[in-house]
Design a protein around this motif. Structure first.
Motif, short mmCIF file in Angstrom:
data_model
loop_
_atom_site.label_atom_id
_atom_site.label_comp_id
_atom_site.label_asym_id
_atom_site.label_seq_id
_atom_site.Cartn_x
_atom_site.Cartn_y
_atom_site.Cartn_z
N SER A 30 0.82 -1.15 0.07
CA SER A 30 0.05 -0.02 0.07
C SER A 30 0.97 1.21 -0.05
CB SER A 30 -0.93 -0.08 1.04
OG SER A 30 -1.72 -1.12 1.38
N ARG A 31 0.21 2.28 -0.71
CA ARG A 31 0.93 3.66 -0.52
C ARG A 31 0.32 4.52 0.62
NH1 ARG A 31 0.62 8.78 -3.84
NH2 ARG A 31 2.55 9.79 -3.08
N PHE A 32 1.05 4.86 1.43
CA PHE A 32 0.54 5.69 2.45
C PHE A 32 0.68 7.21 2.16
CE2 PHE A 32 0.99 1.68 4.54
CZ PHE A 32 -0.08 1.44 5.46
N LEU A 33 -0.26 8.15 2.55
CA LEU A 33 -0.18 9.42 2.39
C LEU A 33 -0.27 10.15 3.83
CD1 LEU A 33 -3.03 9.68 -0.24
CD2 LEU A 33 -0.53 9.57 -0.52
N THR A 34 0.39 11.54 3.81
CA THR A 34 0.28 11.95 5.08
C THR A 34 -1.02 12.69 4.96
OG1 THR A 34 1.36 14.08 3.90
CG2 THR A 34 2.94 12.42 5.07
N VAL A 35 -1.28 13.38 6.04
CA VAL A 35 -2.65 14.11 6.23
C VAL A 35 -2.59 15.17 5.35
CG1 VAL A 35 -4.14 15.58 7.84
CG2 VAL A 35 -3.16 13.42 8.80
N ALA A 36 -1.51 16.16 5.12
CA ALA A 36 -1.35 17.08 4.19
C ALA A 36 -1.49 16.53 2.87
CB ALA A 36 -0.07 17.70 4.21
N GLU A 37 -1.05 15.40 2.43
CA GLU A 37 -1.30 14.82 1.01
C GLU A 37 -2.75 14.66 0.64
OE1 GLU A 37 3.06 12.90 0.15
OE2 GLU A 37 1.63 11.79 1.39
N VAL A 38 -3.23 13.90 1.95
CA VAL A 38 -4.88 13.58 1.63
C VAL A 38 -5.44 14.92 1.38
CG1 VAL A 38 -6.72 12.70 2.83
CG2 VAL A 38 -4.52 11.54 3.08
N ALA A 39 -5.25 16.17 2.36
CA ALA A 39 -6.03 17.14 2.24
C ALA A 39 -5.86 17.94 0.82
CB ALA A 39 -5.38 18.37 3.34
N SER A 65 -9.13 21.02 4.20
CA SER A 65 -7.91 21.59 5.09
C SER A 65 -7.60 20.47 5.81
CB SER A 65 -8.69 22.77 6.11
OG SER A 65 -9.42 21.88 6.69
N LYS A 66 -6.27 20.51 6.18
CA LYS A 66 -5.75 19.54 7.09
C LYS A 66 -6.75 18.94 8.38
CE LYS A 66 -1.58 20.77 7.84
NZ LYS A 66 -0.05 21.05 8.16
N MET A 67 -7.14 20.20 8.91
CA MET A 67 -8.22 19.70 10.10
C MET A 67 -9.54 18.95 9.53
SD MET A 67 -8.96 20.09 13.12
CE MET A 67 -7.28 21.12 13.64
N THR A 68 -10.04 19.28 8.32
CA THR A 68 -11.04 18.54 8.02
C THR A 68 -10.56 16.98 7.85
OG1 THR A 68 -11.90 20.13 6.66
CG2 THR A 68 -12.50 18.03 6.00
N VAL A 69 -9.27 16.71 7.38
CA VAL A 69 -8.92 15.35 7.27
C VAL A 69 -8.70 14.68 8.86
CG1 VAL A 69 -7.09 13.77 6.58
CG2 VAL A 69 -7.80 15.73 5.20
N TYR A 70 -8.30 15.53 9.72
CA TYR A 70 -8.21 15.17 11.21
C TYR A 70 -9.60 14.71 11.68
CZ TYR A 70 -3.27 16.16 11.65
OH TYR A 70 -1.86 16.34 11.50
N ARG A 71 -10.38 15.68 11.25
CA ARG A 71 -11.92 15.21 11.82
C ARG A 71 -12.39 14.11 11.20
NH1 ARG A 71 -13.07 21.25 10.84
NH2 ARG A 71 -12.67 22.09 12.83
N VAL A 116 1.21 6.57 13.40
CA VAL A 116 2.89 6.47 13.24
C VAL A 116 3.35 7.57 14.05
CG1 VAL A 116 4.76 6.23 12.03
CG2 VAL A 116 2.56 5.49 11.10
N GLY A 117 3.66 6.99 15.43
CA GLY A 117 4.25 8.11 16.53
C GLY A 117 3.14 9.00 16.64
N ARG A 118 3.47 10.48 16.31
CA ARG A 118 2.46 11.55 16.89
C ARG A 118 1.66 11.99 15.51
NH1 ARG A 118 5.00 16.27 19.66
NH2 ARG A 118 2.85 16.52 20.25
N SER A 119 1.78 11.50 14.44
CA SER A 119 1.26 11.72 13.08
C SER A 119 0.40 10.33 12.56
CB SER A 119 2.09 12.10 12.03
OG SER A 119 3.06 11.31 11.82
N PHE A 120 -0.63 10.70 11.74
CA PHE A 120 -1.21 9.77 10.98
C PHE A 120 -0.94 9.66 9.55
CE2 PHE A 120 -4.15 11.45 14.39
CZ PHE A 120 -4.58 9.99 14.88
N ARG A 121 -1.05 8.27 9.26
CA ARG A 121 -1.02 7.94 7.43
C ARG A 121 -2.27 7.41 7.19
NH1 ARG A 121 2.54 10.86 8.66
NH2 ARG A 121 4.91 10.68 8.04
N VAL A 122 -2.49 7.63 6.06
CA VAL A 122 -3.86 7.21 5.39
C VAL A 122 -3.46 6.37 4.11
CG1 VAL A 122 -6.13 7.77 4.41
CG2 VAL A 122 -5.11 9.19 6.37
N ARG A 123 -3.86 5.22 3.99
CA ARG A 123 -3.68 4.43 2.91
C ARG A 123 -4.38 5.21 1.67
NH1 ARG A 123 -4.79 -1.82 2.32
NH2 ARG A 123 -6.89 -0.74 2.02
N GLU A 124 -3.81 5.22 0.44
CA GLU A 124 -4.30 6.07 -0.78
C GLU A 124 -5.58 5.32 -0.79
OE1 GLU A 124 -2.40 7.74 -4.72
OE2 GLU A 124 -1.77 5.68 -4.25
#
Length: 67
Positions: A11-20, A26-32, A44-52
């Motif tokens: 799988s390819r994982f995306l950061t919250v910023a990439e998903v946004a 916005s990044k906040m919308t993705v976090y919600r 992953v640690g203190r951040s999230f990764r989303v599968r593409e």
């Protein structure tokens, strides 16, 4: 030659910023979406990764006929 089944490592994982950026929100919308459980993510640690694939599936589920 037999093909191997697709696993999590394929799988390819995306950061919250990439998903946004992909969703043009916005990044906040993705976090919600992640915190509400509407969008699957891995912490992953203190951040999230989303599968593409999960981001694309969410967008597919979100379409509705406005006509």
């Amino acid at each position: 030659m037999a093909s191997k089944p697709e696993g999590i490592s394929d799988s390819r994982f995306l950061t919250v910023a990439e998903v946004a950026t992909m969703m043009r929100v916005s990044k906040m919308t993705v976090y919600r979406l992640v915190h509400s459980g509407d969008l699957a993510a891995v912490r992953v640690g203190r951040s999230f990764r989303v599968r593409e694939d999960d981001a694309n599936a969410y967008l597919q589920r979100s379409f509705y006929d406005a006509g």
